[in-house]
Design an enzyme around this catalytic site. Structure first.
Site, PDB file in Angstrom:
ATOM      1  N   ASN A   1       0.887  -1.087  -0.056  1.00  8.62           N
ATOM      2  CA  ASN A   1      -0.137   0.165  -0.154  1.00  8.62           C
ATOM      3  C   ASN A   1       1.044   1.190  -0.081  1.00  8.62           C
ATOM      4  O   ASN A   1       1.733   1.251   1.105  1.00  8.62           O
ATOM      5  CB  ASN A   1      -0.880   0.330   1.291  1.00  8.62           C
ATOM      6  CG  ASN A   1      -1.840   1.350   1.329  1.00  8.62           C
ATOM      7  OD1 ASN A   1      -1.804   2.434   1.182  1.00  8.62           O
ATOM      8  ND2 ASN A   1      -3.355   0.667   1.160  1.00  8.62           N
TER       9      ASN A   1
ATOM     10  N   ASP B   1      -0.395   4.500  -0.559  1.00  8.87           N
ATOM     11  CA  ASP B   1      -0.988   5.771   0.390  1.00  8.87           C
ATOM     12  C   ASP B   1       0.314   7.032   0.556  1.00  8.87           C
ATOM     13  O   ASP B   1      -0.124   8.237   1.076  1.00  8.87           O
ATOM     14  CB  ASP B   1      -1.975   5.512   1.184  1.00  8.87           C
ATOM     15  CG  ASP B   1      -3.281   4.828   0.384  1.00  8.87           C
ATOM     16  OD1 ASP B   1      -2.737   4.738  -0.812  1.00  8.87           O
ATOM     17  OD2 ASP B   1      -4.040   4.175   1.123  1.00  8.87           O
ATOM     18  N   HIS B   2       1.260   6.403   1.732  1.00 11.40           N
ATOM     19  CA  HIS B   2       1.417   7.471   2.474  1.00 11.40           C
ATOM     20  C   HIS B   2       2.668   8.046   1.302  1.00 11.40           C
ATOM     21  O   HIS B   2       3.415   8.600   2.189  1.00 11.40           O
ATOM     22  CB  HIS B   2       2.007   6.625   3.890  1.00 11.40           C
ATOM     23  CG  HIS B   2       0.747   6.032   4.928  1.00 11.40           C
ATOM     24  ND1 HIS B   2      -0.033   7.066   4.902  1.00 11.40           N
ATOM     25  CD2 HIS B   2       0.481   5.036   5.387  1.00 11.40           C
ATOM     26  CE1 HIS B   2      -0.917   6.535   5.669  1.00 11.40           C
ATOM     27  NE2 HIS B   2      -0.739   5.978   6.396  1.00 11.40           N
TER      28      HIS B   2
ATOM     29  N   HIS C   1      -5.695   3.263  -1.643  1.00  9.00           N
ATOM     30  CA  HIS C   1      -6.745   3.868  -1.475  1.00  9.00           C
ATOM     31  C   HIS C   1      -7.542   5.255  -1.987  1.00  9.00           C
ATOM     32  O   HIS C   1      -7.222   5.950  -1.498  1.00  9.00           O
ATOM     33  CB  HIS C   1      -7.544   4.096   0.219  1.00  9.00           C
ATOM     34  CG  HIS C   1      -8.472   3.937   0.738  1.00  9.00           C
ATOM     35  ND1 HIS C   1      -8.340   3.659   2.075  1.00  9.00           N
ATOM     36  CD2 HIS C   1      -9.424   4.165  -0.350  1.00  9.00           C
ATOM     37  CE1 HIS C   1      -9.970   4.532   2.398  1.00  9.00           C
ATOM     38  NE2 HIS C   1     -10.164   4.533   1.564  1.00  9.00           N
TER      39      HIS C   1
ATOM     40  N   ARG D   1     -10.069   8.316  -1.160  1.00 14.18           N
ATOM     41  CA  ARG D   1     -10.563   8.494  -0.769  1.00 14.18           C
ATOM     42  C   ARG D   1     -11.374   9.501  -0.918  1.00 14.18           C
ATOM     43  O   ARG D   1     -11.354  10.105  -2.236  1.00 14.18           O
ATOM     44  CB  ARG D   1     -10.030   8.850   0.842  1.00 14.18           C
ATOM     45  CG  ARG D   1      -9.267   7.539   1.258  1.00 14.18           C
ATOM     46  CD  ARG D   1      -8.486   8.266   2.036  1.00 14.18           C
ATOM     47  NE  ARG D   1      -9.731   8.695   3.595  1.00 14.18           N
ATOM     48  CZ  ARG D   1      -9.704   8.302   4.571  1.00 14.18           C
ATOM     49  NH1 ARG D   1      -9.606   6.878   5.239  1.00 14.18           N
ATOM     50  NH2 ARG D   1     -10.882   8.303   5.549  1.00 14.18           N
TER      51      ARG D   1
ATOM     52  N   ARG E   1      -7.224  12.630   0.358  1.00  7.67           N
ATOM     53  CA  ARG E   1      -6.095  12.929   1.195  1.00  7.67           C
ATOM     54  C   ARG E   1      -4.988  12.421   0.796  1.00  7.67           C
ATOM     55  O   ARG E   1      -3.798  13.662   1.742  1.00  7.67           O
ATOM     56  CB  ARG E   1      -6.550  12.813   2.894  1.00  7.67           C
ATOM     57  CG  ARG E   1      -5.792  11.617   2.760  1.00  7.67           C
ATOM     58  CD  ARG E   1      -6.875  11.321   4.320  1.00  7.67           C
ATOM     59  NE  ARG E   1      -7.835  11.124   4.946  1.00  7.67           N
ATOM     60  CZ  ARG E   1      -8.377  11.619   5.953  1.00  7.67           C
ATOM     61  NH1 ARG E   1      -7.686   9.920   7.054  1.00  7.67           N
ATOM     62  NH2 ARG E   1      -9.883  11.110   6.582  1.00  7.67           N
ATOM     63  N   HIS E   2      -4.942  11.567   0.158  1.00  9.59           N
ATOM     64  CA  HIS E   2      -3.316  11.064  -0.204  1.00  9.59           C
ATOM     65  C   HIS E   2      -3.605  10.809  -1.984  1.00  9.59           C
ATOM     66  O   HIS E   2      -3.033  11.435  -2.756  1.00  9.59           O
ATOM     67  CB  HIS E   2      -2.843   9.867   0.816  1.00  9.59           C
ATOM     68  CG  HIS E   2      -3.805   8.761   0.695  1.00  9.59           C
ATOM     69  ND1 HIS E   2      -4.446   8.238   0.502  1.00  9.59           N
ATOM     70  CD2 HIS E   2      -4.092   8.163   1.902  1.00  9.59           C
ATOM     71  CE1 HIS E   2      -5.564   7.883   1.679  1.00  9.59           C
ATOM     72  NE2 HIS E   2      -4.982   8.421   2.624  1.00  9.59           N
TER      73      HIS E   2
ATOM     74  N   GLU F   1      -8.917   0.338  -2.956  1.00 12.67           N
ATOM     75  CA  GLU F   1      -9.682   0.546  -2.119  1.00 12.67           C
ATOM     76  C   GLU F   1     -10.845   1.367  -2.149  1.00 12.67           C
ATOM     77  O   GLU F   1     -10.336   2.393  -2.272  1.00 12.67           O
ATOM     78  CB  GLU F   1      -8.709   0.201  -0.360  1.00 12.67           C
ATOM     79  CG  GLU F   1      -7.650  -0.941  -0.609  1.00 12.67           C
ATOM     80  CD  GLU F   1      -6.816  -0.377   0.964  1.00 12.67           C
ATOM     81  OE1 GLU F   1      -6.064  -1.375   1.452  1.00 12.67           O
ATOM     82  OE2 GLU F   1      -6.929   0.534   1.465  1.00 12.67           O
TER      83      GLU F   1
ATOM     84  N   THR G   1      -8.427   3.755   8.038  1.00 16.38           N
ATOM     85  CA  THR G   1      -9.614   3.089   7.912  1.00 16.38           C
ATOM     86  C   THR G   1      -9.370   2.784   9.987  1.00 16.38           C
ATOM     87  O   THR G   1      -8.488   1.488  10.345  1.00 16.38           O
ATOM     88  CB  THR G   1      -9.442   1.454   7.430  1.00 16.38           C
ATOM     89  OG1 THR G   1      -9.247   2.577   5.835  1.00 16.38           O
ATOM     90  CG2 THR G   1     -10.949   1.126   7.187  1.00 16.38           C
TER      91      THR G   1
ATOM     92  N   GLU H   1     -10.762  -9.824   2.954  1.00 13.34           N
ATOM     93  CA  GLU H   1      -9.768  -9.260   3.741  1.00 13.34           C
ATOM     94  C   GLU H   1      -9.880  -9.310   5.705  1.00 13.34           C
ATOM     95  O   GLU H   1     -10.649  -8.110   5.584  1.00 13.34           O
ATOM     96  CB  GLU H   1      -9.027  -8.049   3.156  1.00 13.34           C
ATOM     97  CG  GLU H   1      -7.755  -7.622   4.120  1.00 13.34           C
ATOM     98  CD  GLU H   1      -7.016  -5.744   3.060  1.00 13.34           C
ATOM     99  OE1 GLU H   1      -7.138  -6.797   1.518  1.00 13.34           O
ATOM    100  OE2 GLU H   1      -6.786  -5.764   4.162  1.00 13.34           O
TER     101      GLU H   1
ATOM    102  N   HIS I   1      -3.857  -4.384   7.631  1.00 13.89           N
ATOM    103  CA  HIS I   1      -3.980  -3.165   8.399  1.00 13.89           C
ATOM    104  C   HIS I   1      -2.548  -3.256   9.780  1.00 13.89           C
ATOM    105  O   HIS I   1      -2.844  -4.564  10.929  1.00 13.89           O
ATOM    106  CB  HIS I   1      -4.984  -2.666   9.137  1.00 13.89           C
ATOM    107  CG  HIS I   1      -5.542  -1.826   9.306  1.00 13.89           C
ATOM    108  ND1 HIS I   1      -5.680  -1.166   8.669  1.00 13.89           N
ATOM    109  CD2 HIS I   1      -5.202  -1.307  11.110  1.00 13.89           C
ATOM    110  CE1 HIS I   1      -6.277   0.397   9.559  1.00 13.89           C
ATOM    111  NE2 HIS I   1      -5.320   0.102  10.136  1.00 13.89           N
ATOM    112  N   GLY I   2      -2.075  -3.381   9.918  1.00 12.59           N
ATOM    113  CA  GLY I   2      -0.807  -2.577  11.547  1.00 12.59           C
ATOM    114  C   GLY I   2      -0.084  -3.609  11.549  1.00 12.59           C
ATOM    115  O   GLY I   2       0.661  -4.040  11.871  1.00 12.59           O
TER     116      GLY I   2
HETATM  117  N1  PXP Z   1      -6.191  -3.507   4.274  1.00 10.55           N
HETATM  118  C1  PXP Z   1      -7.363  -2.014   4.028  1.00 10.55           C
HETATM  119  C2  PXP Z   1      -8.081  -2.907   3.608  1.00 10.55           C
HETATM  120  C3  PXP Z   1      -6.353  -0.955   4.348  1.00 10.55           C
HETATM  121  O1  PXP Z   1      -7.302   0.083   4.661  1.00 10.55           O
HETATM  122  C4  PXP Z   1      -5.435  -0.461   4.819  1.00 10.55           C
HETATM  123  C5  PXP Z   1      -5.347   1.138   5.264  1.00 10.55           C
HETATM  124  O2  PXP Z   1      -5.553   1.942   4.288  1.00 10.55           O
HETATM  125  C6  PXP Z   1      -4.403  -1.464   4.560  1.00 10.55           C
HETATM  126  C7  PXP Z   1      -4.601  -2.934   4.093  1.00 10.55           C
HETATM  127  C8  PXP Z   1      -2.828  -1.184   5.089  1.00 10.55           C
HETATM  128  O3  PXP Z   1      -2.798  -0.756   6.366  1.00 10.55           O
HETATM  129  P1  PXP Z   1      -1.172  -0.353   6.943  1.00 10.55           P
HETATM  130  O4  PXP Z   1      -1.010   0.489   6.247  1.00 10.55           O
HETATM  131  O5  PXP Z   1      -1.141  -0.060   8.982  1.00 10.55           O
HETATM  132  O6  PXP Z   1      -0.070  -1.419   6.463  1.00 10.55           O
END
Ligand code: PXP
Length: 251
Positions: A11, A13-14, A54, A56, A60-61, A81, A112, A162, A201-202
């Site tokens: 991912n 996004d950041h 993602h 959004r 935002r990104h 996403e 999220t 997921e 996530h995380g």
């Molecule tokens: N999966 C989904 C559906 C998410 O919304 C996110 C966060 O954007 C992630 C995975 C990735 O999470 P993380 O950035 O904490 O690795």
């Protein structure tokens, strides 16, 4: 390098969060960096199996133009996403990502926060899944490890779930163990119902070994930790580091 059975969606996004922090109002500037495309290509060069973004509602990104550019340029799979809105659905139908992961979206949230309530929105999600699937996109539901949500996801025609690993990632000890048991039960049921089981996530290189008790995992989507590590060791090395840990998963 060892090849994991598990696939990795990176991912990015950041990477774009950083660009937007400085260049939100001048995206056409030749100085607008870091490049989302370069990030995707670096992740692919390191062995990522898909690129996740993602789009959004608040943009935002990731921006619409980023999604189109990635679609044209990457050689692995594109995983979009998205919240279940007409506006974003129309974009997904035009862009035709390989995968879509339906997520809940709140304007105020930092990221999220919880899983999607599939059971509570069956009709609208069923229609979205059908529109995307008929258009050639495989659809996933981002859900908490809750058996009703797993059943509802299968019922509305999703190909994948997921499992939200936020609670797993943010707890330790007995609480994490209890969450692992919920994740195991959700994965078992989803697999029995014919769903592909993904998680995200995380997740970090540190907490992944605790996740390995969960059976049937096919793909992980990981962003924040990889991009954070990339600040110090570079994106390719950060993706490789993750893949090395993922290679220790045995279903
Ligand atoms: N999966 C989904 C559906 C998410 O919304 C996110 C966060 O954007 C992630 C995975 C990735 O999470 P993380 O950035 O904490 O690795």
């Amino acid at each position: 390098m060892p090849q994991p059975h598990l696939l990795l969606g990176v991912n990015i996004d950041h990477v774009v969060t950083l660009r937007q922090a400085r260049y939100r109002a001048m995206l056409e500037s030749p100085n607008a960096e870091p490049s989302v495309l370069q990030a995707a290509l670096e992740a692919e060069a390191a062995g990522a199996h898909s690129i996740t973004v993602h789009l959004r509602a608040d943009r935002r990104h990731i921006q619409d133009a980023d999604v189109r550019l990635l679609r044209q340029s990457i050689s692995t799979k594109l995983n979009l996403e998205m919240g279940n809105t007409r506006e974003i659905l129309d974009i997904a139908l035009a862009v035709r990502p390989d995968f879509v992961c339906m997520v809940p979206e709140n304007r105020e949230e930092v990221t999220t926060e919880g899983g999607l309530d599939v059971a509570g929105q069956r009709d609208s999600l069923r229609a979205t899944v059908k529109a995307l699937s008929d258009n050639g996109t495989r659809v996933s539901m981002f859900i908490d490890p809750d058996l009703d949500q797993v059943r509802a996801s299968a019922e509305i025609g999703a190909a994948m779930i997921e499992l939200h690993t936020g609670t797993f990632a943010n707890h330790s000890g007995a609480e994490r163990e209890a969450e692992v048991r919920r994740l195991c039960a959700a994965a078992e049921l989803g697999h029995a119902l014919g769903l592909q089981i993904n998680a995200g996530h995380g997740l970090t290189t540190r907490n992944l070994p605790d996740l390995w008790a969960v059976p049937h995992l096919a793909e992980l989507n990981i962003g924040h930790h990889i991009v954070s590590r990339a600040v110090f060791i570079g994106l390719r090395a950060a993706v490789r580091e993750m893949l090395t840990v993922m290679a220790t998963y045995r279903d």
